[in-house]
Design a protein around this motif. Structure first.
Motif, short mmCIF file in Angstrom:
data_model
loop_
_atom_site.label_atom_id
_atom_site.label_comp_id
_atom_site.label_asym_id
_atom_site.label_seq_id
_atom_site.Cartn_x
_atom_site.Cartn_y
_atom_site.Cartn_z
N VAL A 189 -9.93 -6.38 3.44
CA VAL A 189 -10.38 -5.65 2.19
C VAL A 189 -10.87 -4.59 2.37
O VAL A 189 -10.57 -3.46 1.60
CB VAL A 189 -11.18 -6.65 1.22
N ASP A 190 -11.85 -4.30 3.37
CA ASP A 190 -12.47 -3.02 3.73
C ASP A 190 -11.41 -2.01 4.32
O ASP A 190 -11.85 -0.70 3.80
CB ASP A 190 -13.68 -3.09 4.35
N ASP A 191 -10.36 -2.46 4.74
CA ASP A 191 -9.18 -1.43 5.19
C ASP A 191 -8.52 -0.76 4.00
O ASP A 191 -7.76 0.21 4.44
CB ASP A 191 -8.62 -2.29 6.44
N ILE A 192 -8.41 -1.40 3.16
CA ILE A 192 -7.59 -1.25 1.92
C ILE A 192 -7.62 0.19 1.56
O ILE A 192 -6.62 1.20 1.43
CB ILE A 192 -7.57 -2.18 0.73
N PRO A 193 -8.70 0.89 1.46
CA PRO A 193 -8.80 2.29 0.91
C PRO A 193 -8.08 3.33 2.16
O PRO A 193 -7.53 4.31 1.61
CB PRO A 193 -10.24 2.50 0.73
N ALA A 194 -8.53 2.93 3.15
CA ALA A 194 -7.97 3.89 4.19
C ALA A 194 -6.64 3.74 4.58
O ALA A 194 -5.72 4.66 4.74
CB ALA A 194 -8.64 3.54 5.62
N LEU A 195 -6.03 2.64 4.39
CA LEU A 195 -4.23 2.22 4.59
C LEU A 195 -3.58 2.70 3.54
O LEU A 195 -2.79 3.52 3.39
CB LEU A 195 -4.41 0.86 4.40
N ILE A 196 -4.29 2.70 1.87
CA ILE A 196 -3.63 3.53 0.83
C ILE A 196 -3.82 4.86 1.18
O ILE A 196 -3.02 5.54 0.91
CB ILE A 196 -4.23 3.11 -0.44
N ALA A 197 -4.85 5.41 1.30
CA ALA A 197 -4.90 7.01 1.67
C ALA A 197 -3.85 7.25 2.85
O ALA A 197 -3.58 8.46 2.73
CB ALA A 197 -6.37 7.32 2.38
N ALA A 198 -3.47 6.44 3.62
CA ALA A 198 -2.28 7.06 4.39
C ALA A 198 -1.06 7.08 3.86
O ALA A 198 -0.03 7.63 4.43
CB ALA A 198 -2.31 5.78 5.87
N GLY A 199 -0.89 6.54 2.58
CA GLY A 199 0.29 6.80 2.03
C GLY A 199 1.41 5.47 1.79
O GLY A 199 2.63 5.73 1.48
N VAL A 200 0.91 4.33 2.34
CA VAL A 200 1.67 3.26 2.18
C VAL A 200 2.08 2.69 0.62
O VAL A 200 1.06 3.25 -0.08
CB VAL A 200 0.87 1.84 2.83
N ASP A 201 2.96 1.91 0.57
CA ASP A 201 3.52 1.73 -0.66
C ASP A 201 2.90 0.29 -1.15
O ASP A 201 2.79 -0.13 -2.31
CB ASP A 201 4.73 1.60 -0.64
N ALA A 202 2.34 -0.40 -0.07
CA ALA A 202 1.77 -1.87 -0.26
C ALA A 202 1.03 -2.31 0.72
O ALA A 202 1.08 -1.66 1.74
CB ALA A 202 2.82 -2.66 -0.55
N VAL A 203 0.10 -3.27 0.56
CA VAL A 203 -0.77 -3.96 1.50
C VAL A 203 -0.53 -5.45 1.41
O VAL A 203 -0.17 -5.87 0.18
CB VAL A 203 -2.24 -3.56 1.21
N HIS A 204 -0.49 -5.84 2.60
CA HIS A 204 0.07 -7.36 2.76
C HIS A 204 -1.06 -8.17 3.46
O HIS A 204 -1.51 -7.59 4.49
CB HIS A 204 1.10 -7.34 3.59
N LEU A 205 -1.80 -9.25 3.10
CA LEU A 205 -2.87 -9.84 3.61
C LEU A 205 -2.60 -11.41 3.08
O LEU A 205 -1.81 -11.69 2.28
CB LEU A 205 -4.31 -9.45 3.47
N SER A 206 -3.09 -12.26 4.07
CA SER A 206 -2.85 -13.59 3.84
C SER A 206 -4.17 -14.39 3.00
O SER A 206 -4.04 -15.35 2.20
CB SER A 206 -2.98 -14.53 5.01
#
Length: 246
Positions: A189-206
């Motif tokens: 969860v703590d990674d999500i802001p940085a991943l979204i800031a990188a411009g990805v369209d979606a995040v996937h986790l289990s």
């Protein structure tokens, strides 16, 4: 719906219900997440679609179609099985399928993927983390976009998506509007802001949580099993909603 979608990998009906209740945009329905995921059963798929329909979430269920573990170069029989499972997923009412096939030479198996897209007949097609095994993922993504694949699930070639964020950023910039880039692989969860800031369209986790079950006996495997943790799903959805793409 979030601007950046949250997809949860689930392997049972309870996980589908959690994803719906906590506001996830999609589920990747599979079995055997400990092996990286395999094709789920017919019964699980039908019940997952029924749950999505009851919740008026028509785009929720995306089905992993992977006939075995141990790599992604498939023989004719395995491709035939994959095609049959894709057709079954469409007939059962799934919104999409998650597939991947490579050649022995380490490239996208364009012929197989083209057949997968054709069998999907309008369902969204996601190419999974097989792309993370390739030396040139950008070239692979070009091929996938040309074949009509909707999105690619990738960690940027790293064990964890946050460690591949620079490559994810480059892919997102290069393929914006042509191919969705979904960050997946060890996402916290703590990674999500940085991943979204990188411009990805979606995040996937289990969002898996290990719990202790009843004794399985000598032939039943591990007594413990995984569930989809509602607290983690809720936090991931909230993090995505609060984050902004660059």
């Amino acid at each position: 719906m979030n601007t950046v979608a949250v997809e949860i990998a689930v392997q049972d009906v309870a996980g589908v219900r959690v994803a719906i209740a906590e506001g996830a945009d999609r589920v990747e329905l599979c079995s055997a997440l400990g092996l990286g995921g395999l094709t789920p059963s017919a019964g699980l798929l039908r019940e997952a679609v029924a749950q999505a329909r009851e919740a008026d979430a028509a785009g929720l269920v995306h089905v992993l179609v992977r006939p075995r573990g141990g790599g992604f170069a498939y023989d004719a029989g395995e491709i035939a099985t994959t095609l049959a499972d894709i057709r079954f997923a469409r007939e059962a009412g799934a919104a999409g399928v998650v597939v991947g096939a490579l050649t022995d030479a380490g490239r996208v198996d364009a012929d197989a993927v083209a057949r997968f897209v054709a069998a999907a007949e309008g369902m969204q097609v996601t190419f999974h983390r097989a792309i993370d095994t390739l030396a040139d993922p950008a070239a692979a993504a070009e091929t996938l976009a040309e074949l009509g694949v909707a999105r690619v699930l990738t960690s940027g070639g790293a064990p964890r998506s946050i460690d591949g964020v620079d490559r994810l950023r480059a892919l997102a910039q290069r393929f914006s509007g042509a191919l969705q880039i979904m960050a997946g692989g060890g996402v916290a969860v703590d990674d999500i802001p940085a991943l979204i800031a990188a411009g990805v369209d979606a995040v996937h986790l289990s969002a898996r949580l290990r719990v202790q079950g009843d004794p399985a006996g000598p032939g039943g495997g591990d007594d413990a099993y995984d569930i989809t943790d509602p607290t983690t799903v809720r936090a991931a959805v909230a993090a995505a909603a609060a984050s902004h793409r660059d």
